[in-house]
Scaffold this active site. Structure first.
Site, short mmCIF file in Angstrom:
data_model
loop_
_atom_site.label_atom_id
_atom_site.label_comp_id
_atom_site.label_asym_id
_atom_site.label_seq_id
_atom_site.Cartn_x
_atom_site.Cartn_y
_atom_site.Cartn_z
N MET A 1 5.13 -2.15 9.02
CA MET A 1 5.05 -3.53 9.50
C MET A 1 3.80 -3.69 10.38
O MET A 1 3.71 -4.63 11.18
CB MET A 1 6.33 -3.90 10.26
N ALA B 1 0.78 -2.77 13.29
CA ALA B 1 0.69 -2.25 14.67
C ALA B 1 0.74 -0.73 14.60
O ALA B 1 1.58 -0.08 15.24
CB ALA B 1 1.77 -2.83 15.57
N GLY C 1 2.13 7.92 14.77
CA GLY C 1 3.27 8.26 13.92
C GLY C 1 3.02 7.78 12.49
O GLY C 1 3.16 8.55 11.53
N HIS C 2 2.61 6.51 12.35
CA HIS C 2 2.28 6.00 11.02
C HIS C 2 1.16 6.84 10.39
O HIS C 2 1.20 7.17 9.22
CB HIS C 2 1.75 4.56 11.09
N GLN D 1 14.72 -8.71 7.90
CA GLN D 1 15.37 -7.56 8.55
C GLN D 1 15.50 -7.75 10.07
O GLN D 1 15.98 -6.85 10.75
CB GLN D 1 14.65 -6.26 8.21
N SER E 1 5.99 0.86 17.29
CA SER E 1 5.10 -0.29 17.52
C SER E 1 5.60 -1.12 18.70
O SER E 1 4.83 -1.80 19.38
CB SER E 1 5.04 -1.15 16.27
O1 PAF Z 1 10.21 1.01 9.19
C1 PAF Z 1 9.58 -0.06 9.00
O2 PAF Z 1 8.47 -0.27 9.51
C2 PAF Z 1 10.22 -1.14 8.13
O3 PAF Z 1 11.59 -1.16 8.29
C3 PAF Z 1 9.83 -1.04 6.65
C4 PAF Z 1 10.34 0.25 6.03
C5 PAF Z 1 8.32 -1.12 6.51
C6 PAF Z 1 10.45 -2.20 5.87
O4 PAF Z 1 10.01 -3.42 6.37
#
Ligand code: PAF
Length: 283
Positions: A30, A32, A36-37, A61, A187
């Site tokens: 998502m 930011a 970790g990403h 979500q 984030s």
């Molecule tokens: O973990 C996240 O950042 C979100 O839940 C995802 C998997 C990108 C789905 O929107």
């Protein structure tokens, strides 16, 4: 790095890559982006021919409108970071591109995984996650998709969805990345007010101390110990702490040999909700 906003253009590009037998790695995010990403993305770059990252703040979500509105957006910095780790493709669709005018989540049955922990406290959250991940999987058709273990329940749910829909995608869970003081990277950390940011490492410290008590205390005693620790804390408010079996995510009251357990926690630091987990006992 190629940047796509249109799913049709992205599909066309990836179909060509697949014709040329390129392995596609995928990291949905998502935005930011933090270290970790980047650890997930580096892994994808290392193991695949083409790495696709998506940045999409998925409205279905979020059970809390303010959390959605205030979700950090740092697209220019994200693009720089993605280029620095040699990501090949960024997909940044608009809400209309994904949902058209019907911004609703599909209903899923994840064999009960969705009713535990986050599912109890964030109404409809996993239907939203299932909806977006399924739709991104259909667009990208990756060979491997990478998810962080900080959202361990999400990881288990995505594995379950992939299995139930018989999608030919390998789901890889990646270790939690932590700040030097132990706070799990998220984030949302950027939104912590300074006093809460200072207090937040208490969460992981408490999880580690709780883990060290498994030889001297039973499950209920450990839970009570953690709850008392948070009751005494002046800033952090505990939402839940449970010890659960790793596959079913069902909370337990005692440990059985040969099963894997994990402790899960959700805490409010002011307005910001933080989650974390540690593996607990592995006989
Ligand atoms: O973990 C996240 O950042 C979100 O839940 C995802 C998997 C990108 C789905 O929107």
């Amino acid at each position: 790095m190629k940047i796509f906003k249109s799913k049709t253009d992205l599909k066309k590009y990836l179909t060509e890559q697949k014709k040329n037998k390129k392995a596609i790695g995928f990291v949905p995010t998502m935005g930011a982006l933090h270290r970790g990403h980047l650890s997930l993305i580096k892994k994808a770059v290392d193991k695949n021919d083409v790495t696709v990252v998506s940045i999409f703040v998925n409205p279905t979500q979020f059970d809390n409108k303010e959390d959605l509105d205030k979700y950090p957006k740092t697209l220019n910095e994200d693009i720089e970071l993605l280029e620095s780790v040699e990501c090949n493709v960024l997909f940044v669709p608009t809400v209309e591109e994904i949902y058209d005018t019907n911004i609703v989540a599909e209903k899923f049955d994840f064999d009960g995984l969705e009713h535990q922990m986050e599912g109890k406290f964030r109404d409809g959250h996993f239907d939203g996650v299932g909806t977006i991940v399924k739709s991104l999987f259909e667009i990208v058709l990756p060979d491997v998709a990478y998810f962080g273990k900080k959202d361990f329940q999400q990881l288990q749910i995505i594995k379950k969805m992939t299995e139930k829909l018989a999608l030919p995608i390998k789901i890889k869970g990646m270790p939690i990345f932590r700040e030097k003081d132990g706070l799990a990277m998220s984030s949302r950390n950027a939104r912590l007010l300074p006093e809460y940011r200072k207090a937040a490492p208490f969460i992981y410290k408490t999880l580690k101390k709780a883990r060290n008590k498994t030889d001297s205390k039973n499950v209920n005693e450990i839970i009570t110990w953690v709850k008392t620790k948070f009751e005494k804390h002046p800033l952090l408010e505990l939402e839940y702490f449970i010890i659960a079996e790793e596959t079913s995510l069902e909370s337990v009251t005692s440990f059985e040999s040969k099963k894997k357990y994990r402790a899960f926690i959700a805490v409010f630091a002011g307005d910001i909700r933080l989650i974390d987990n540690v593996q607990f006992k592995n006989n």
